[in-house]
Motif scaffolding. Sequence first.
Motif, PDB file in Angstrom:
ATOM      1  N   LEU A 173      -9.076  10.483 -34.059  1.00 18.27           N
ATOM      2  CA  LEU A 173      -9.313   9.033 -34.057  1.00 18.27           C
ATOM      3  C   LEU A 173     -10.806   8.772 -34.057  1.00 18.27           C
ATOM      4  CD1 LEU A 173      -6.594   7.962 -31.460  1.00 18.27           C
ATOM      5  CD2 LEU A 173      -6.480   7.802 -33.949  1.00 18.27           C
ATOM      6  N   ASN A 174     -11.255   8.095 -35.105  1.00 20.14           N
ATOM      7  CA  ASN A 174     -12.662   7.762 -35.270  1.00 20.14           C
ATOM      8  C   ASN A 174     -12.822   6.258 -35.073  1.00 20.14           C
ATOM      9  OD1 ASN A 174     -15.173   6.959 -36.495  1.00 20.14           O
ATOM     10  ND2 ASN A 174     -15.231   8.923 -37.563  1.00 20.14           N
ATOM     11  N   PRO A 175     -13.778   5.810 -34.262  1.00 20.65           N
ATOM     12  CA  PRO A 175     -13.922   4.360 -34.016  1.00 20.65           C
ATOM     13  C   PRO A 175     -14.278   3.565 -35.261  1.00 20.65           C
ATOM     14  CG  PRO A 175     -15.777   5.592 -33.095  1.00 20.65           C
ATOM     15  CD  PRO A 175     -14.755   6.602 -33.495  1.00 20.65           C
ATOM     16  N   PHE A 176     -14.682   4.246 -36.337  1.00 17.45           N
ATOM     17  CA  PHE A 176     -15.053   3.540 -37.565  1.00 17.45           C
ATOM     18  C   PHE A 176     -13.985   3.672 -38.653  1.00 17.45           C
ATOM     19  CE2 PHE A 176     -19.014   4.965 -35.507  1.00 17.45           C
ATOM     20  CZ  PHE A 176     -19.581   3.727 -35.240  1.00 17.45           C
ATOM     21  N   THR A 177     -12.821   4.210 -38.300  1.00 14.73           N
ATOM     22  CA  THR A 177     -11.784   4.457 -39.297  1.00 14.73           C
ATOM     23  C   THR A 177     -10.444   3.894 -38.851  1.00 14.73           C
ATOM     24  OG1 THR A 177     -12.864   6.482 -40.058  1.00 14.73           O
ATOM     25  CG2 THR A 177     -10.525   6.231 -40.583  1.00 14.73           C
ATOM     26  N   ILE A 178      -9.753   3.244 -39.771  1.00 16.09           N
ATOM     27  CA  ILE A 178      -8.364   2.845 -39.573  1.00 16.09           C
ATOM     28  C   ILE A 178      -7.503   3.730 -40.459  1.00 16.09           C
ATOM     29  CG2 ILE A 178      -6.670   1.029 -40.111  1.00 16.09           C
ATOM     30  CD1 ILE A 178      -8.571  -1.006 -39.083  1.00 16.09           C
ATOM     31  N   TRP A 179      -6.430   4.266 -39.897  1.00 22.20           N
ATOM     32  CA  TRP A 179      -5.509   5.093 -40.662  1.00 22.20           C
ATOM     33  C   TRP A 179      -4.375   4.227 -41.220  1.00 22.20           C
ATOM     34  CZ3 TRP A 179      -6.882   9.737 -42.103  1.00 22.20           C
ATOM     35  CH2 TRP A 179      -7.684  10.548 -41.281  1.00 22.20           C
ATOM     36  N   TYR A 180      -4.106   4.404 -42.510  1.00 24.39           N
ATOM     37  CA  TYR A 180      -2.961   3.743 -43.149  1.00 24.39           C
ATOM     38  C   TYR A 180      -1.893   4.802 -43.417  1.00 24.39           C
ATOM     39  CZ  TYR A 180      -0.142   1.511 -46.766  1.00 24.39           C
ATOM     40  OH  TYR A 180       0.911   1.005 -47.501  1.00 24.39           O
ATOM     41  N   VAL A 181      -0.682   4.564 -42.926  1.00 24.32           N
ATOM     42  CA  VAL A 181       0.396   5.550 -43.018  1.00 24.32           C
ATOM     43  C   VAL A 181       1.089   5.428 -44.379  1.00 24.32           C
ATOM     44  CG1 VAL A 181       2.497   6.453 -41.971  1.00 24.32           C
ATOM     45  CG2 VAL A 181       0.736   5.409 -40.525  1.00 24.32           C
ATOM     46  N   ARG A 182       0.928   6.464 -45.198  1.00 23.35           N
ATOM     47  CA  ARG A 182       1.634   6.504 -46.491  1.00 23.35           C
ATOM     48  C   ARG A 182       3.039   7.045 -46.341  1.00 23.35           C
ATOM     49  NH1 ARG A 182      -1.683   9.037 -51.370  1.00 23.35           N
ATOM     50  NH2 ARG A 182       0.332   8.491 -52.267  1.00 23.35           N
ATOM     51  N   GLN A 183       3.202   8.070 -45.526  1.00 20.65           N
ATOM     52  CA  GLN A 183       4.509   8.676 -45.279  1.00 20.65           C
ATOM     53  C   GLN A 183       4.548   9.202 -43.855  1.00 20.65           C
ATOM     54  OE1 GLN A 183       7.168   8.715 -47.146  1.00 20.65           O
ATOM     55  NE2 GLN A 183       6.310   7.954 -49.068  1.00 20.65           N
ATOM     56  N   GLY A 184       5.750   9.227 -43.258  1.00 22.84           N
ATOM     57  CA  GLY A 184       5.921   9.846 -41.958  1.00 22.84           C
ATOM     58  C   GLY A 184       5.863   8.870 -40.801  1.00 22.84           C
ATOM     59  N   LEU A 185       5.815   9.413 -39.594  1.00 21.30           N
ATOM     60  CA  LEU A 185       5.842   8.624 -38.363  1.00 21.30           C
ATOM     61  C   LEU A 185       4.846   9.211 -37.368  1.00 21.30           C
ATOM     62  CD1 LEU A 185       7.371   6.273 -36.912  1.00 21.30           C
ATOM     63  CD2 LEU A 185       8.826   8.043 -35.899  1.00 21.30           C
ATOM     64  N   VAL A 186       4.044   8.329 -36.771  1.00 22.55           N
ATOM     65  CA  VAL A 186       3.004   8.738 -35.820  1.00 22.55           C
ATOM     66  C   VAL A 186       3.304   8.122 -34.460  1.00 22.55           C
ATOM     67  CG1 VAL A 186       0.538   8.658 -35.271  1.00 22.55           C
ATOM     68  CG2 VAL A 186       1.280   8.918 -37.645  1.00 22.55           C
ATOM     69  N   LYS A 187       3.247   8.959 -33.430  1.00 24.86           N
ATOM     70  CA  LYS A 187       3.434   8.482 -32.052  1.00 24.86           C
ATOM     71  C   LYS A 187       2.078   8.132 -31.458  1.00 24.86           C
ATOM     72  CE  LYS A 187       4.185  11.456 -28.723  1.00 24.86           C
ATOM     73  NZ  LYS A 187       4.833  12.422 -27.809  1.00 24.86           N
ATOM     74  N   LEU A 188       1.976   6.943 -30.872  1.00 27.89           N
ATOM     75  CA  LEU A 188       0.750   6.478 -30.222  1.00 27.89           C
ATOM     76  C   LEU A 188       1.004   6.439 -28.729  1.00 27.89           C
ATOM     77  CD1 LEU A 188       0.001   3.550 -32.686  1.00 27.89           C
ATOM     78  CD2 LEU A 188      -0.898   5.872 -32.774  1.00 27.89           C
ATOM     79  N   SER A 189       0.129   7.052 -27.960  1.00 24.76           N
ATOM     80  CA  SER A 189       0.379   7.168 -26.524  1.00 24.76           C
ATOM     81  C   SER A 189      -0.928   7.152 -25.746  1.00 24.76           C
ATOM     82  CB  SER A 189       1.148   8.454 -26.224  1.00 24.76           C
ATOM     83  OG  SER A 189       0.424   9.586 -26.680  1.00 24.76           O
ATOM     84  N   THR A 190      -0.786   6.963 -24.446  1.00 21.27           N
ATOM     85  CA  THR A 190      -1.913   7.047 -23.523  1.00 21.27           C
ATOM     86  C   THR A 190      -1.435   7.836 -22.308  1.00 21.27           C
ATOM     87  OG1 THR A 190      -3.593   5.787 -22.330  1.00 21.27           O
ATOM     88  CG2 THR A 190      -1.366   4.885 -22.336  1.00 21.27           C
ATOM     89  N   TYR A 191      -2.277   7.936 -21.290  1.00 22.12           N
ATOM     90  CA  TYR A 191      -1.901   8.681 -20.086  1.00 22.12           C
ATOM     91  C   TYR A 191      -2.159   7.818 -18.862  1.00 22.12           C
ATOM     92  CZ  TYR A 191      -1.371  12.912 -22.843  1.00 22.12           C
ATOM     93  OH  TYR A 191      -0.940  13.832 -23.762  1.00 22.12           O
ATOM     94  N   CYS A 192      -1.222   7.858 -17.921  1.00 19.61           N
ATOM     95  CA  CYS A 192      -1.382   7.078 -16.696  1.00 19.61           C
ATOM     96  C   CYS A 192      -2.161   7.889 -15.658  1.00 19.61           C
ATOM     97  CB  CYS A 192      -0.016   6.656 -16.152  1.00 19.61           C
ATOM     98  SG  CYS A 192       1.050   8.037 -15.714  1.00 19.61           S
TER      99      CYS A 192
END
Length: 392
Positions: free
Chosen positions: A220-239
């Motif tokens: 993850l780059n603060p200057f880049t947005i990812w566009y999903v062409r195919q597949g599934l991405v899990k977004l998570s954080t930690y408590c």
Amino acid sequence: MNIELFIQRAEALHRQLADLYQTASVLPWIPPDLLPQAFKELYSNSKLIQLAAEELYRQNEELLKTQNLVETERQYYYDLFEFAPDGYLVTNAEGIVQEANLTAAKLLNTQKHILIDKSIINFICLEQRESFRNEINQLSQSDKTRELVVRLQHFSGESFDAALTVVAVRNQNGKITTLRWFLRHLNQPQQEDINSDNNENFLIENRPVDIYAKGENIPLNPFTIWYVRQGLVKLSTYCETGEEVLIGLAKRHMVFGANMTSLPIYQATALSDVELAPINFTEIAVTPKLSHTLLPKMKQRLQQTESFLAIAGRRRVEDRLHHLLELLKQEIGEAVAEGIRFSVRFTHEDIASACCTTRVTITRLMGKLQQQGLISFDAKKHLIIKRLGARG
């Protein structure tokens, strides 16, 4: 009188007076000193009338331009209100509806004119009405925008989870005059753009494609947005306890990136083999078409996060699990003979993190649902939802 006709008559009068004045001045039998002073003043005044008429005409033209501009802006903002993607209500301080847009009427499964003069409390489920009244009463003590998650119901009795954002408008004396409400269906399936293929071609043209295998962490780059062409991405954080918390899923045609969150820890993991197209943030700022195309996708991503947060806020673990499965069914479900099958496999730990509970608890509850015949699994351990009863 028509202003143009008035100007024409003023000009004609001035020409006649000018001709008469010139004729009287050159006639040999009329001495110049006998020319009536009144006639001179009449001619002078007619000139002033002509100038005043021209100024009036100019001002009238400016007024018409301003009127057209105001009407255009009025229609523009009316269309923004009427056809906004979210429901919009305007009520008085007691919550009586004064205005409603088409989206609000559609969400509540009724017509706009039926909403007028109705109390917004009529659309809140019975068990939440008392707390909702308290929220309205507290608005008089604060100027902050309030965000609520409630259970709304149609006139037909059907109910759904909704996010409400309300802001109070006050007069010069600080008294509330109106309340402005934004309504959004939390678990409503996201609809694809009718021009999604064209949008995708525009987003991916002349861009490199990065491929990540299932299980890989995506940088993850603060200057880049990812566009999903195919597949599934899990977004998570930690408590604080170090446990992973699921906060979103980025599927095909969706976007994600570090600059779309304020969380100090934010992780993206490929749940399947994925193809991603990077978009530089500075490019978005200087390309109106690109920002216009990405804006609804960013909104979709943030709305999904709100849905996950609403699930985590439910008191009973059983309710959290139920609403999570309903959300996942809408986001990644595909119809099969047995019911709705999840397109990727979720572990009990993944589900537990989204429900803010333990893996042991989820294993027990999932086993109970399976015994009741509400869910099953295919040969690849993909969850199949057969039937889930409605919950409040």
